[in-house]
Write a protein that holds these residues in place. Structure first.
Motif, PDB file in Angstrom:
ATOM      1  N   TYR A 109       0.854  -1.190   0.000  1.00 16.39           N
ATOM      2  CA  TYR A 109       0.000   0.000   0.000  1.00 16.39           C
ATOM      3  C   TYR A 109       0.891   1.242   0.000  1.00 16.39           C
ATOM      4  O   TYR A 109       1.742   1.401   0.869  1.00 16.39           O
ATOM      5  CB  TYR A 109      -0.904   0.010   1.240  1.00 16.39           C
ATOM      6  N   TYR A 120     -17.772   1.310   3.124  1.00 12.95           N
ATOM      7  CA  TYR A 120     -17.182   0.154   3.808  1.00 12.95           C
ATOM      8  C   TYR A 120     -15.676   0.272   4.012  1.00 12.95           C
ATOM      9  O   TYR A 120     -15.060  -0.614   4.577  1.00 12.95           O
ATOM     10  CB  TYR A 120     -17.466  -1.112   2.962  1.00 12.95           C
ATOM     11  N   CYS A 121     -15.061   1.353   3.548  1.00  9.62           N
ATOM     12  CA  CYS A 121     -13.597   1.414   3.490  1.00  9.62           C
ATOM     13  C   CYS A 121     -13.015   2.375   4.512  1.00  9.62           C
ATOM     14  O   CYS A 121     -13.515   3.502   4.669  1.00  9.62           O
ATOM     15  CB  CYS A 121     -13.179   1.835   2.076  1.00  9.62           C
ATOM     16  N   PHE A 123     -10.372   4.031   4.229  1.00 14.21           N
ATOM     17  CA  PHE A 123      -9.736   5.176   3.568  1.00 14.21           C
ATOM     18  C   PHE A 123     -10.740   6.258   3.151  1.00 14.21           C
ATOM     19  O   PHE A 123     -10.346   7.281   2.608  1.00 14.21           O
ATOM     20  CB  PHE A 123      -8.998   4.721   2.294  1.00 14.21           C
ATOM     21  N   GLY A 160      -4.982   4.674  -2.956  1.00 18.13           N
ATOM     22  CA  GLY A 160      -6.292   5.326  -2.896  1.00 18.13           C
ATOM     23  C   GLY A 160      -6.411   6.244  -4.112  1.00 18.13           C
ATOM     24  O   GLY A 160      -5.461   6.401  -4.886  1.00 18.13           O
ATOM     25  N   GLU A 161      -7.564   6.847  -4.289  1.00 21.27           N
ATOM     26  CA  GLU A 161      -7.741   7.746  -5.433  1.00 21.27           C
ATOM     27  C   GLU A 161      -7.629   9.185  -4.948  1.00 21.27           C
ATOM     28  O   GLU A 161      -8.476   9.650  -4.162  1.00 21.27           O
ATOM     29  CB  GLU A 161      -9.110   7.496  -6.083  1.00 21.27           C
ATOM     30  N   ASN A 193      -3.238  -2.134  -8.393  1.00 16.66           N
ATOM     31  CA  ASN A 193      -4.657  -1.962  -8.070  1.00 16.66           C
ATOM     32  C   ASN A 193      -4.856  -0.474  -7.810  1.00 16.66           C
ATOM     33  O   ASN A 193      -4.332   0.069  -6.840  1.00 16.66           O
ATOM     34  CB  ASN A 193      -5.038  -2.781  -6.827  1.00 16.66           C
ATOM     35  N   PHE A 216     -11.580  -3.478  -9.215  1.00 16.85           N
ATOM     36  CA  PHE A 216     -12.739  -4.259  -8.768  1.00 16.85           C
ATOM     37  C   PHE A 216     -13.999  -3.408  -8.931  1.00 16.85           C
ATOM     38  O   PHE A 216     -14.020  -2.245  -8.519  1.00 16.85           O
ATOM     39  CB  PHE A 216     -12.610  -4.638  -7.284  1.00 16.85           C
ATOM     40  N   GLU A 218     -16.568  -3.921  -7.269  1.00 16.40           N
ATOM     41  CA  GLU A 218     -17.139  -3.981  -5.897  1.00 16.40           C
ATOM     42  C   GLU A 218     -18.505  -4.661  -5.905  1.00 16.40           C
ATOM     43  O   GLU A 218     -18.648  -5.729  -5.358  1.00 16.40           O
ATOM     44  CB  GLU A 218     -17.217  -2.607  -5.216  1.00 16.40           C
ATOM     45  N   LYS A 234     -15.655   7.783  -7.816  1.00 14.53           N
ATOM     46  CA  LYS A 234     -16.061   6.368  -7.819  1.00 14.53           C
ATOM     47  C   LYS A 234     -17.579   6.205  -7.817  1.00 14.53           C
ATOM     48  O   LYS A 234     -18.087   5.106  -8.040  1.00 14.53           O
ATOM     49  CB  LYS A 234     -15.425   5.646  -6.618  1.00 14.53           C
ATOM     50  N   ARG A 296     -13.989 -11.040   0.617  1.00 14.53           N
ATOM     51  CA  ARG A 296     -15.197 -10.847   1.439  1.00 14.53           C
ATOM     52  C   ARG A 296     -15.028  -9.560   2.232  1.00 14.53           C
ATOM     53  O   ARG A 296     -13.923  -9.234   2.676  1.00 14.53           O
ATOM     54  CB  ARG A 296     -15.370 -12.029   2.411  1.00 14.53           C
ATOM     55  N   LEU A 297     -16.130  -8.871   2.424  1.00 16.48           N
ATOM     56  CA  LEU A 297     -16.125  -7.625   3.183  1.00 16.48           C
ATOM     57  C   LEU A 297     -15.600  -7.879   4.598  1.00 16.48           C
ATOM     58  O   LEU A 297     -16.073  -8.775   5.286  1.00 16.48           O
ATOM     59  CB  LEU A 297     -17.559  -7.100   3.237  1.00 16.48           C
ATOM     60  N   ALA A 300     -13.632  -2.564   9.064  1.00 14.23           N
ATOM     61  CA  ALA A 300     -12.627  -1.521   8.846  1.00 14.23           C
ATOM     62  C   ALA A 300     -12.855  -0.416   9.862  1.00 14.23           C
ATOM     63  O   ALA A 300     -14.000   0.024  10.055  1.00 14.23           O
ATOM     64  CB  ALA A 300     -12.761  -0.962   7.430  1.00 14.23           C
ATOM     65  N   GLN A 391      -6.682  -0.066   5.577  1.00 10.65           N
ATOM     66  CA  GLN A 391      -7.984   0.024   4.907  1.00 10.65           C
ATOM     67  C   GLN A 391      -9.047  -0.856   5.567  1.00 10.65           C
ATOM     68  O   GLN A 391     -10.213  -0.532   5.622  1.00 10.65           O
ATOM     69  CB  GLN A 391      -7.782  -0.407   3.458  1.00 10.65           C
ATOM     70  N   PHE A 392      -8.625  -2.027   6.030  1.00 12.61           N
ATOM     71  CA  PHE A 392      -9.524  -2.973   6.698  1.00 12.61           C
ATOM     72  C   PHE A 392      -8.629  -3.940   7.467  1.00 12.61           C
ATOM     73  O   PHE A 392      -7.407  -3.784   7.440  1.00 12.61           O
ATOM     74  CB  PHE A 392     -10.401  -3.729   5.676  1.00 12.61           C
TER      75      PHE A 392
HETATM   76  N1  SAM Z   1      -8.913   3.063  -4.329  1.00 11.12           N
HETATM   77  C1  SAM Z   1      -8.835   2.143  -5.415  1.00 11.12           C
HETATM   78  C2  SAM Z   1     -10.196   1.620  -5.770  1.00 11.12           C
HETATM   79  O1  SAM Z   1     -11.107   1.721  -4.961  1.00 11.12           O
HETATM   80  O2  SAM Z   1     -10.298   1.111  -6.873  1.00 11.12           O
HETATM   81  C3  SAM Z   1      -7.921   1.043  -5.006  1.00 11.12           C
HETATM   82  C4  SAM Z   1      -8.550  -0.081  -4.405  1.00 11.12           C
HETATM   83  S1  SAM Z   1      -8.741  -0.334  -2.726  1.00 11.12           S
HETATM   84  C5  SAM Z   1      -7.324   0.377  -2.017  1.00 11.12           C
HETATM   85  C6  SAM Z   1      -8.561  -2.083  -2.879  1.00 11.12           C
HETATM   86  C7  SAM Z   1      -9.802  -2.888  -2.744  1.00 11.12           C
HETATM   87  O3  SAM Z   1      -9.996  -3.159  -1.397  1.00 11.12           O
HETATM   88  C8  SAM Z   1     -11.122  -2.280  -3.168  1.00 11.12           C
HETATM   89  O4  SAM Z   1     -11.323  -2.367  -4.547  1.00 11.12           O
HETATM   90  C9  SAM Z   1     -12.137  -3.081  -2.372  1.00 11.12           C
HETATM   91  O5  SAM Z   1     -12.639  -4.169  -3.108  1.00 11.12           O
HETATM   92  C10 SAM Z   1     -11.318  -3.625  -1.221  1.00 11.12           C
HETATM   93  N2  SAM Z   1     -11.861  -3.188   0.068  1.00 11.12           N
HETATM   94  C11 SAM Z   1     -12.203  -1.947   0.447  1.00 11.12           C
HETATM   95  N3  SAM Z   1     -12.730  -1.975   1.684  1.00 11.12           N
HETATM   96  C12 SAM Z   1     -12.742  -3.258   2.090  1.00 11.12           C
HETATM   97  C13 SAM Z   1     -13.189  -3.944   3.272  1.00 11.12           C
HETATM   98  N4  SAM Z   1     -13.745  -3.291   4.278  1.00 11.12           N
HETATM   99  N5  SAM Z   1     -13.041  -5.295   3.339  1.00 11.12           N
HETATM  100  C14 SAM Z   1     -12.474  -5.975   2.332  1.00 11.12           C
HETATM  101  N6  SAM Z   1     -12.024  -5.390   1.193  1.00 11.12           N
HETATM  102  C15 SAM Z   1     -12.176  -4.047   1.064  1.00 11.12           C
END
Ligand code: SAM
Ligand code: SF4
Length: 502
Positions: A109, A120-121, A123, A160-161, A193, A216, A218, A234, A296-297, A300, A391-392
């Protein structure tokens, strides 16, 4: 006075490109995910005839990609005996296409800055508990050295974005990863990613020499997507859905799709992923996704919505089912299971059909070296996890050595192979080999050679012993001329040669 980077608007050409490219692939103004049609497919597939299920299994074992109605009938099976047949067929496909090997990597990361608000994130931009930072070039070098030290050769870099982790930052950091070397080796493949890019941005990213580019979706369910991604770039479902179309047009021919399971009905998401794979094949001369991810979720810190809130939380039993059905539906596509899953589930998933996994993963910013310039020294709050920059939460923090040892005990070779993209086996060349069941011919020898490097350079005594034994078993089963050649190369590795590949 110029606005700080976080407030600056995107450059005009980028805005224009985005506007033009957004609708580029729509048909009659619609995207390729038809929510009602998917729901109808699942409803029509209830209690499928065993003969129909077995027909689909036979097609998959002949390495044919399944059609959505076939996958729907597998998804709707209720009979435990038929499920046993489905699981056995998934193992069969995995063995036929990929053989007894598991490719391994580590996530890195780079930044937790983000302008989006995915509920759900950790970040998400409104989460004030998150300590925001991005790694400096010196931090990146330290992190990469720590990963090389552990024995990794493949990374996935994650961003992250945010304007401060824009494409320029991504390119700079990926170049730094490739340029970092030590006596312990070097990183030979960097997958990415990151947020969706324009075609011109994808062309620039390709030039750095990346492996796979992952985005992804999502959730493929439009309404759920809208609810969980309320603000920021997003929030645009269509822009994200076609991110990999644009990447392909930019010449990035190893692209990866994924869905975050637990946001919506798991059966629906499996069909969403399958439709995505079919759409990519249709548009790009048969080139489907290189890998599929199905995290899987997880909980976080600072998230507004988590597993405890979701009516669609995926049970372990359903998780096994979705792994098996994805394995059968797209036999030529790699499947990734990550350290979000606990050790026992990872073990099962790898035997059922997954082809790649991470190990010794830490996802706090700067967490591998715990010594960063750009934010406070990373601290492990909870068993190696840093809630303030993470992030989680991960479920499996085992070291790479433990994972290699465990896989050897299961008869699986841990592969650090990076030959594919360096030898031009990407896109249609890779897909053709996979469809003919020939990936094994290259990948098994390369798995043996790269595992040997790991055993010599990084393994503990017990892992080295288990690994050497496993290599011997596999050499004994290989065609004698190839085994002879491999033995010569293994001796060369003992004597210091590195990065040998077929
Ligand atoms: N920020 C970019 C994006 O959203 O495309 C990069 C991806 S993010 C850092 C990586 C991935 O982590 C996301 O696409 C999402 O599927 C996953 N993610 C985010 N929150 C999550 C959570 N609470 N549990 C599991 N996976 C999670
Ligand atoms: Fe940002 Fe990605 Fe997290 Fe959404 S999932 S908040 S885009 S880092």
């Amino acid at each position: 006075m110029p606005a700080p980077p976080s407030l600056r608007r995107p450059e005009l050409p980028q805005v224009l490109a985005r506007r033009q490219e957004r609708a580029r692939y729509l048909r009659e103004d619609r995207d390729f995910i038809d929510d009602e049609a998917i729901a109808a497919l699942l409803a029509a597939a209830r209690r499928p005839e065993p003969a129909r299920v077995r027909e689909a299994l036979a097609r998959s074992l002949a390495l044919q990609r399944l059609e959505p109605d076939e996958a729907a009938s597998l998804l709707m099976v209720e009979d435990p005996e038929l499920w046993a047949e489905i699981f056995a067929a998934a193992r069969g496909v995995k063995e036929k296409v990929y053989g007894p090997r598991v490719v391994t990597f580590a996530p890195l990361y780079l930044s937790n800055l983000c302008i989006n608000s995915c509920l759900y994130c950790g970040f998400r931009r409104e989460n004030d508990a998150q300590e925001r930072c991005r790694l400096s070039p010196a931090d990146v070098r330290r992190e990469v050295l720590a990963l090389i030290e552990r024995g990794h050769k493949r990374l996935i870099v994650v961003y992250g974005e945010h304007p401060r982790s824009s494409l320029d930052y991504m390119i700079e950091t990926i170049e730094t990863v490739y340029a970092t070397r030590s006596e312990g080796g070097e990183i030979r493949r960097v997958n990415v990613n990151a947020a969706p890019l324009t075609i011109a941005e994808g062309e620039r990213l390709k030039q750095v020499g990346i492996g796979t580019y992952q985005v992804f979706q999502e959730t493929y369910h439009h309404e759920t997507y809208r609810r969980l991604h309320p603000r920021g770039p997003k929030a645009d479902y269509v822009w994200r859905l076609y991110a990999l179309h644009r990447a392909q047009e930019a010449g990035i021919d190893d692209v990866a799709i994924g869905a975050l399971f637990g946001l919506y009905d798991w059966r629906y998401e499996v069909l969403g992923l399958l439709h995505h794979a079919i759409e990519l094949e249709r548009c790009f001369g048969g080139i489907g996704p290189h890998t599929i991810s199905f995290p899987r979720l997880e909980p976080a810190a600072g998230a507004l919505w988590g597993p405890q809130d979701s009516p669609y939380r995926v049970s372990d039993e359903d998780f096994r089912k979705l792994v098996a059905i994805l394995r059968l539906a797209v036999p030529y596509t790699g499947l990734i299971v990550t350290a979000r899953e606990p050790a026992e589930m990872r073990r099962e998933a790898l035997q059922l059909g997954c082809t790649q996994t991470d190990a010794s993963s830490r996802i706090g910013i700067g967490a591998y070296s715990r010594c960063v310039d750009s934010c406070r020294p990373a601290a492990a709050d909870q068993e190696g996890q840093d809630l303030h920059t993470q992030q989680f939460l991960l479920a499996d923090l085992r070291e790479l050595d433990d994972v290699v040892h465990e896989l050897a005990g299961l008869g699986l070779l841990t592969s650090f192979c990076t030959a594919g993209y360096r030898c031009g086996r990407t896109g249609s060349r890779f897909m053709d080999l996979a469809r003919q069941g020939k990936v094994r011919d290259f990948c098994l020898p390369n798995a043996i050679l790269t595992l040997k490097e790991y055993l010599v350079d990084h393994a503990s005594a017990r892992t080295r012993q288990a690994g050497e034994r496993l290599i011997e078993q596999h050499l004994a089963a290989i065609e004698p001329r190839l085994a002879g050649r491999l033995r010569e190369w293994l001796a060369m590795i003992e004597n210091g040669a590195r990065d040998l590949r077929i």
